[in-house]
Design an enzyme around this catalytic site. Structure first.
Site, mmCIF file in Angstrom:
data_model
loop_
_atom_site.group_PDB
_atom_site.id
_atom_site.type_symbol
_atom_site.label_atom_id
_atom_site.label_comp_id
_atom_site.label_asym_id
_atom_site.label_seq_id
_atom_site.Cartn_x
_atom_site.Cartn_y
_atom_site.Cartn_z
ATOM 1 N N SER A 114 -15.324 28.958 2.499
ATOM 2 C CA SER A 114 -15.916 29.517 1.276
ATOM 3 C C SER A 114 -15.022 29.102 0.111
ATOM 4 O O SER A 114 -13.819 28.845 0.310
ATOM 5 C CB SER A 114 -15.948 31.045 1.358
ATOM 6 O OG SER A 114 -16.265 31.605 0.094
ATOM 7 N N TYR A 125 -11.897 39.652 2.778
ATOM 8 C CA TYR A 125 -12.799 38.501 2.975
ATOM 9 C C TYR A 125 -12.131 37.193 2.550
ATOM 10 O O TYR A 125 -12.120 36.214 3.296
ATOM 11 C CB TYR A 125 -14.103 38.711 2.196
ATOM 12 C CG TYR A 125 -15.050 37.541 2.329
ATOM 13 C CD1 TYR A 125 -15.697 37.285 3.523
ATOM 14 C CD2 TYR A 125 -15.267 36.667 1.255
ATOM 15 C CE1 TYR A 125 -16.553 36.189 3.661
ATOM 16 C CE2 TYR A 125 -16.114 35.577 1.374
ATOM 17 C CZ TYR A 125 -16.757 35.343 2.580
ATOM 18 O OH TYR A 125 -17.588 34.251 2.714
HETATM 19 N N1 LIG Z 1 -23.868 33.456 1.473
HETATM 20 C C1 LIG Z 1 -22.822 33.049 0.714
HETATM 21 O O1 LIG Z 1 -22.833 33.192 -0.526
HETATM 22 C C2 LIG Z 1 -21.655 32.354 1.355
HETATM 23 C C3 LIG Z 1 -20.767 31.662 0.520
HETATM 24 C C4 LIG Z 1 -19.675 30.996 1.086
HETATM 25 C C5 LIG Z 1 -19.478 31.058 2.456
HETATM 26 N N2 LIG Z 1 -20.347 31.762 3.240
HETATM 27 C C6 LIG Z 1 -20.073 31.774 4.679
HETATM 28 O O2 LIG Z 1 -21.168 31.221 5.368
HETATM 29 C C7 LIG Z 1 -21.242 31.752 6.686
HETATM 30 C C8 LIG Z 1 -22.662 32.210 6.969
HETATM 31 O O3 LIG Z 1 -22.999 33.221 6.033
HETATM 32 P P1 LIG Z 1 -24.498 33.523 5.578
HETATM 33 O O4 LIG Z 1 -24.492 33.613 4.113
HETATM 34 O O5 LIG Z 1 -25.462 32.595 6.240
HETATM 35 O O6 LIG Z 1 -24.639 35.016 6.132
HETATM 36 P P2 LIG Z 1 -25.808 35.741 6.936
HETATM 37 O O7 LIG Z 1 -27.141 35.298 6.477
HETATM 38 O O8 LIG Z 1 -25.460 37.194 6.858
HETATM 39 O O9 LIG Z 1 -25.592 35.222 8.443
HETATM 40 C C9 LIG Z 1 -24.434 35.552 9.157
HETATM 41 C C10 LIG Z 1 -24.593 35.063 10.588
HETATM 42 O O10 LIG Z 1 -23.414 35.448 11.325
HETATM 43 C C11 LIG Z 1 -23.834 36.065 12.530
HETATM 44 N N3 LIG Z 1 -22.867 37.049 12.983
HETATM 45 C C12 LIG Z 1 -22.291 38.049 12.269
HETATM 46 N N4 LIG Z 1 -21.496 38.782 13.062
HETATM 47 C C13 LIG Z 1 -21.569 38.242 14.304
HETATM 48 C C14 LIG Z 1 -20.989 38.571 15.561
HETATM 49 N N5 LIG Z 1 -20.163 39.615 15.691
HETATM 50 N N6 LIG Z 1 -21.299 37.809 16.630
HETATM 51 C C15 LIG Z 1 -22.144 36.757 16.502
HETATM 52 N N7 LIG Z 1 -22.709 36.387 15.341
HETATM 53 C C16 LIG Z 1 -22.434 37.137 14.252
HETATM 54 C C17 LIG Z 1 -25.175 36.736 12.171
HETATM 55 O O11 LIG Z 1 -25.958 36.890 13.329
HETATM 56 P P3 LIG Z 1 -26.332 38.285 14.018
HETATM 57 O O12 LIG Z 1 -26.322 39.339 12.953
HETATM 58 O O13 LIG Z 1 -27.655 38.015 14.626
HETATM 59 O O14 LIG Z 1 -25.271 38.466 15.022
HETATM 60 C C18 LIG Z 1 -25.795 35.671 11.267
HETATM 61 O O15 LIG Z 1 -26.451 34.702 12.042
HETATM 62 C C19 LIG Z 1 -20.195 32.861 6.749
HETATM 63 O O16 LIG Z 1 -19.045 32.387 7.384
HETATM 64 C C20 LIG Z 1 -19.905 33.162 5.275
HETATM 65 O O17 LIG Z 1 -18.599 33.677 5.090
HETATM 66 C C21 LIG Z 1 -21.438 32.406 2.736
#
Ligand SMILES: NC(=O)c1ccc[n+]([C@@H]2O[C@H](COP(=O)([O-])OP(=O)(O)OC[C@H]3O[C@@H](n4cnc5c(N)ncnc54)[C@H](OP(=O)(O)O)[C@@H]3O)[C@@H](O)[C@H]2O)c1
Length: 229
Positions: free
Chosen positions: A133, A146
């Site tokens: 991130s 975070y």
């Molecule tokens: N969205 C943003 O603005 C942003 C910006 C920079 C970086 N990121 C990074 O991008 C990545 C994905 O984020 P996203 O935005 O796509 O979030 P999201 O839509 O909330 O998806 C998160 C994913 O992680 C999985 N997950 C969470 N806890 C888990 C666990 N204990 N075991 C297995 N799977 C788990 C969830 O699946 P289940 O709930 O089905 O387990 C879901 O598939 C993260 O690392 C986040 O830090 C996001």
């Protein structure tokens, strides 16, 4: 020739799902997350498009469950994407929220990566892509845990890259800015990157000549919302 295999964590929704859908055009997918139904619908979507997807319902904070879910998988690509973020002032952050972020965003990298690296090392080939991130290099109020986990992801990625590059294994870190997913509850997400924008970057990072590594990429939106007067 069989397709190469890509393992994607957090593939049930958001960035991970978009990565799985994109890579499914060239890879057989192993999709990890806790949500059974969402993984099943992903697998069906990929199979309708002519691809292959093996869903693995697993909580990646459970080391035994990770080892069992990934036993016998020989991954060519691993995308460590799963992540959670509870963004609030440090004094309001509970110990459980702190621990969950550290466990999902950082500690799980140990178990998932350790499960798949031996086979990459044996074959002298493979690519680990970690989703970091921009919080991995900058600070913001409310991000004490975070941002710390994402700094750790960046450091882990660079150290692992230096350890593994002579073994023919690539390690990259993709650092997005704001992405429109359920990660954040912001009312207006129209200005943010789409999950597929990030998936496109992951696809490009993987698709490089054998002698070349794109180690670190930052992805930003151009449409930053105007500050209220
Ligand atoms: N969205 C943003 O603005 C942003 C910006 C920079 C970086 N990121 C990074 O991008 C990545 C994905 O984020 P996203 O935005 O796509 O979030 P999201 O839509 O909330 O998806 C998160 C994913 O992680 C999985 N997950 C969470 N806890 C888990 C666990 N204990 N075991 C297995 N799977 C788990 C969830 O699946 P289940 O709930 O089905 O387990 C879901 O598939 C993260 O690392 C986040 O830090 C996001």
């Amino acid at each position: 020739m069989p397709n190469p295999v890509a393992v994607v964590t957090g593939a049930s929704k958001g960035i991970g799902r978009a990565v799985a859908l994109r890579l499914a055009t060239t890879h057989d997918i192993v999709a990890l997350a806790r949500s059974d139904e969402e993984l099943e619908s992903l697998a069906q979507q990929i199979e309708r498009g002519g691809g292959s997807c093996r869903p693995r319902v697993v909580d990646i904070t459970n080391p035994k469950a990770v080892a069992s879910a990934l036993a016998g998988i020989h991954a060519d690509v691993l995308v460590n994407n799963a992540g959670v973020g509870t963004l609030k002032p440090f004094m309001e952050l509970t110990r459980d929220e702190w621990t969950q972020m550290v466990n999902v965003n950082f500690n799980a990298l140990y178990d998932v990566t350790r499960a798949l690296l031996p086979s990459m090392i044996a074959r002298k080939s493979g690519h680990v892509v970690n989703i970091g991130s921009i919080a991995g290099r900058s600070a913001f109020a409310g991000g004490a845990c975070y941002a710390a986990t994402k700094h750790a992801v960046v450091a882990f990625s660079e150290c692992l890259m230096l350890e593994l590059r002579d073994s023919g294994i690539k390690v990259s870190v993709v650092n997005p800015g704001s992405v429109a997913t359920s990660f954040s509850s912001a009312a207006d997400a129209s200005w943010k990157l789409s999950p597929d924008n990030v998936a496109l970057v992951v696809q490009r990072v993987i698709d490089t000549p054998p002698n070349m590594l794109v180690h670190s990429v930052e992805v930003r939106t151009l449409t930053v919302p105007k500050k209220k007067e």
